[in-house]
Design a protein around this motif. Structure first.
Motif, PDB file in Angstrom:
ATOM      1  N   ASN A 133       0.827  -1.212   0.000  1.00 32.71           N
ATOM      2  CA  ASN A 133       0.000   0.000   0.000  1.00 32.71           C
ATOM      3  C   ASN A 133       0.857   1.257   0.000  1.00 32.71           C
ATOM      4  O   ASN A 133       0.565   2.243  -0.684  1.00 32.71           O
ATOM      5  N   LYS A 134       1.938   1.235   0.776  1.00 34.58           N
ATOM      6  CA  LYS A 134       2.841   2.384   0.831  1.00 34.58           C
ATOM      7  C   LYS A 134       3.492   2.622  -0.540  1.00 34.58           C
ATOM      8  O   LYS A 134       3.649   3.771  -0.973  1.00 34.58           O
ATOM      9  N   ALA A 135       3.855   1.551  -1.212  1.00 31.92           N
ATOM     10  CA  ALA A 135       4.456   1.683  -2.539  1.00 31.92           C
ATOM     11  C   ALA A 135       3.467   2.292  -3.526  1.00 31.92           C
ATOM     12  O   ALA A 135       3.836   3.124  -4.371  1.00 31.92           O
ATOM     13  N   ILE A 136       2.205   1.914  -3.430  1.00 31.98           N
ATOM     14  CA  ILE A 136       1.189   2.464  -4.327  1.00 31.98           C
ATOM     15  C   ILE A 136       0.994   3.951  -4.068  1.00 31.98           C
ATOM     16  O   ILE A 136       0.945   4.767  -5.004  1.00 31.98           O
ATOM     17  N   LEU A 137       0.878   4.340  -2.814  1.00 34.23           N
ATOM     18  CA  LEU A 137       0.683   5.752  -2.496  1.00 34.23           C
ATOM     19  C   LEU A 137       1.871   6.599  -2.944  1.00 34.23           C
ATOM     20  O   LEU A 137       1.715   7.765  -3.297  1.00 34.23           O
ATOM     21  N   ALA A 138       3.063   6.008  -2.945  1.00 34.22           N
ATOM     22  CA  ALA A 138       4.257   6.767  -3.313  1.00 34.22           C
ATOM     23  C   ALA A 138       4.455   6.878  -4.821  1.00 34.22           C
ATOM     24  O   ALA A 138       5.053   7.849  -5.289  1.00 34.22           O
ATOM     25  N   ALA A 139       3.952   5.907  -5.588  1.00 32.27           N
ATOM     26  CA  ALA A 139       4.354   5.838  -6.994  1.00 32.27           C
ATOM     27  C   ALA A 139       3.224   5.788  -8.007  1.00 32.27           C
ATOM     28  O   ALA A 139       3.485   5.868  -9.202  1.00 32.27           O
ATOM     29  N   VAL A 140       1.976   5.642  -7.565  1.00 31.27           N
ATOM     30  CA  VAL A 140       0.863   5.480  -8.500  1.00 31.27           C
ATOM     31  C   VAL A 140      -0.035   6.722  -8.463  1.00 31.27           C
ATOM     32  O   VAL A 140      -0.427   7.164  -7.380  1.00 31.27           O
ATOM     33  N   PRO A 141      -0.385   7.286  -9.608  1.00 27.72           N
ATOM     34  CA  PRO A 141      -1.273   8.452  -9.631  1.00 27.72           C
ATOM     35  C   PRO A 141      -2.627   8.109  -9.004  1.00 27.72           C
ATOM     36  O   PRO A 141      -3.121   6.991  -9.144  1.00 27.72           O
ATOM     37  N   PRO A 142      -3.263   9.054  -8.297  1.00 32.21           N
ATOM     38  CA  PRO A 142      -4.523   8.782  -7.594  1.00 32.21           C
ATOM     39  C   PRO A 142      -5.602   8.117  -8.438  1.00 32.21           C
ATOM     40  O   PRO A 142      -6.240   7.169  -7.952  1.00 32.21           O
ATOM     41  N   PRO A 143      -5.830   8.511  -9.697  1.00 30.81           N
ATOM     42  CA  PRO A 143      -6.920   7.854 -10.433  1.00 30.81           C
ATOM     43  C   PRO A 143      -6.714   6.355 -10.653  1.00 30.81           C
ATOM     44  O   PRO A 143      -7.677   5.620 -10.860  1.00 30.81           O
ATOM     45  N   ALA A 144      -5.460   5.910 -10.617  1.00 29.14           N
ATOM     46  CA  ALA A 144      -5.172   4.499 -10.901  1.00 29.14           C
ATOM     47  C   ALA A 144      -5.026   3.652  -9.646  1.00 29.14           C
ATOM     48  O   ALA A 144      -4.872   2.434  -9.741  1.00 29.14           O
ATOM     49  N   ARG A 145      -5.098   4.262  -8.469  1.00 37.64           N
ATOM     50  CA  ARG A 145      -4.784   3.515  -7.249  1.00 37.64           C
ATOM     51  C   ARG A 145      -5.797   2.411  -6.946  1.00 37.64           C
ATOM     52  O   ARG A 145      -5.435   1.350  -6.438  1.00 37.64           O
ATOM     53  N   GLY A 146      -7.072   2.657  -7.235  1.00 32.49           N
ATOM     54  CA  GLY A 146      -8.069   1.622  -6.968  1.00 32.49           C
ATOM     55  C   GLY A 146      -7.812   0.367  -7.781  1.00 32.49           C
ATOM     56  O   GLY A 146      -7.805  -0.756  -7.247  1.00 32.49           O
ATOM     57  N   SER A 147      -7.575   0.530  -9.090  1.00 31.81           N
ATOM     58  CA  SER A 147      -7.355  -0.646  -9.932  1.00 31.81           C
ATOM     59  C   SER A 147      -6.024  -1.324  -9.616  1.00 31.81           C
ATOM     60  O   SER A 147      -5.934  -2.565  -9.627  1.00 31.81           O
ATOM     61  N   VAL A 148      -4.982  -0.539  -9.308  1.00 29.83           N
ATOM     62  CA  VAL A 148      -3.696  -1.141  -8.952  1.00 29.83           C
ATOM     63  C   VAL A 148      -3.813  -1.902  -7.631  1.00 29.83           C
ATOM     64  O   VAL A 148      -3.267  -3.003  -7.478  1.00 29.83           O
ATOM     65  N   THR A 149      -4.557  -1.334  -6.677  1.00 28.65           N
ATOM     66  CA  THR A 149      -4.767  -2.025  -5.409  1.00 28.65           C
ATOM     67  C   THR A 149      -5.480  -3.353  -5.634  1.00 28.65           C
ATOM     68  O   THR A 149      -5.120  -4.383  -5.048  1.00 28.65           O
TER      69      THR A 149
END
Length: 410
Positions: A133-149
């Motif tokens: 989760n920390k890696a996603i918040l640091a490197a993934v743009p907000p619109p894509a975070r749901g699908s990446v999660t």
């Protein structure tokens, strides 16, 4: 910490660019798969272990209790460590410890070393959600975070699929120990990949939020989600641990076909986690999804109970558990990322995960008592009751939350 809400292009102090979102997603998915691989393998290979090591169904359930009990205890500390030292170090450690745990399981001559190896495997589980989760918040743009999660959470079910089909089939050819050692070697390869791909973490300590040490007692949304996850975990763990054994002992399936039940659950869980997490990333959707998905999980457990009389229902039920119950856990992680306070993403993720792991520790021993007596029907009704409890907690929280919290999109 505002940096957790944005997607930087380079790691702090290194000048190196962040990996592409696709490559990062693949690595995080792999890490999630290996974080729980040992327990899925024990479930999928359960018929072979019961026969060759002479362990009882109750002891098989105890392996899950030991693994997830350790993970539940370590999770709050693991979340704080991730917030302090950064996700790269923790992801590499996760994969190497997973390899060590799998290697020890493959070498276990009996119950003692088997349980010790499973306890060691609790550490990767404790690090998995906070670090990814920390890696996603640091490197993934907000619109894509749901699908990446959703994709990275589906890694857990990818692990279930790998354990239930290719590795279970491999065990038929080279033995269950060889299959487990193959998984261990693959985890080492993944650790090397993580070292080569991920940028260095910031200097130790700079990831943590300034000020007083953060509380490790869940409050507010985190407390509700931890309670929901506890009940959800009780039911999911029982299905994961005993589905293959149920297929072999009650439905008359061979070891490979019984393992394929776990693979069906895994494939359905991958699709469900990706799809429902994408929905949860839309404003206003995430809060109500856990309740609806838990209600669907109740129906899935009732189908398993019905499979004691009509055997083909087991395949439909396994898919439904993946689509509803397993997916609900991924949606809860989307909610954590939406609601986490700055600098607490790792710890808040860990506290919710601790509830989930505690459920995994409690559920299988209760089910195991019924399974050892051959009472699978009442066991699946117990699972339905656990999912119903999770549904009630989720709906109560959503009602309370509706007018209190503004919608924030990941």
């Amino acid at each position: 910490m505002e940096a957790e809400r944005k997607a930087p292009t380079a790691s702090a102090g290194t000048g190196r660019r962040q990996p592409a979102v696709g490559a990062l997603t693949a690595l995080l998915t792999c890490a999630m798969a290996f974080s729980m691989m040992q327990l899925f393998l024990l479930g999928a290979l359960g018929p072979r272990l019961v026969g060759e090591l002479g362990i009882s169904p109750t002891v098989l359930g105890l392996t899950t209790t030991v693994g997830f009990g350790t993970a539940a205890v370590l999770s709050p500390v693991g979340g704080r460590v991730v917030d302090r030292v950064g996700p790269r170090r923790c992801l590499v450690a996760l994969l190497l410890v997973s390899a060590a745990a799998l290697g020890l399981i493959g070498a276990a001559p009996g119950t003692g070393l088997l349980l010790a190896a499973v306890a060691l495997g609790g550490l990767p589980q404790a690090l998995a959600n906070p670090a990814t989760n920390k890696a996603i918040l640091a490197a993934v743009p907000p619109p894509a975070r749901g699908s990446v999660t959703g994709m990275k959470q589906s890694g857990v079910q990818l692990g279930a699929f790998a354990a239930g089909l290719p590795l279970a089939a491999l065990a038929g050819g080279i033995g269950w120990r060889g299959a487990v050692w193959t998984a261990a070697g693959t985890a080492v390869v993944a650790a090397v990949w993580a070292v080569r791909m991920l940028p260095a973490d910031p200097p130790e300590g700079t990831s943590a939020a300034p000020g007083p040490r953060p509380s490790m007692i869940p409050r507010g949304t985190v407390a509700w989600l931890a309670g929901f996850s506890l009940l959800l975990g009780c039911g999911i763990a029982s299905v994961n641990t005993y589905l293959a054994l149920f297929g072999a002992q009650r439905l008359g399936l061979g070891p490979t076909a019984a393992g394929a039940l776990v693979a069906v659950l895994g494939v359905a869980g991958i699709a469900g986690r990706v799809g429902w997490s994408r929905v949860a990333g839309r404003p206003g959707r995430a809060a109500w999804l856990p309740g609806w998905l838990a209600a669907g999980a109740v129906s899935a457990a009732l189908l398993l109970a019905g499979a004691t009389l009509l055997h083909p229902l087991a395949w439909v039920a396994a898919a439904a558990v993946g689509v509803f119950a397993v997916s609900a856990n991924a949606v809860s992680m989307v909610l954590v990322m939406q609601r986490a306070a700055p600098g607490r993403a790792g710890l808040d993720s860990a506290l919710v995960a601790a509830g989930f792991f505690a459920g995994f520790a409690v559920g299988p021993p209760l089910f195991g008592l019924l399974a050892e007596a051959g009472h699978y029907g009442p066991g699946w009704l117990l699972v339905a009751g656990e999912f119903a409890g999770a549904c009630a907690v989720a709906v109560l929280w959503a009602v309370r939350d509706r007018r209190r919290t503004p919608v924030v999109s990941v």
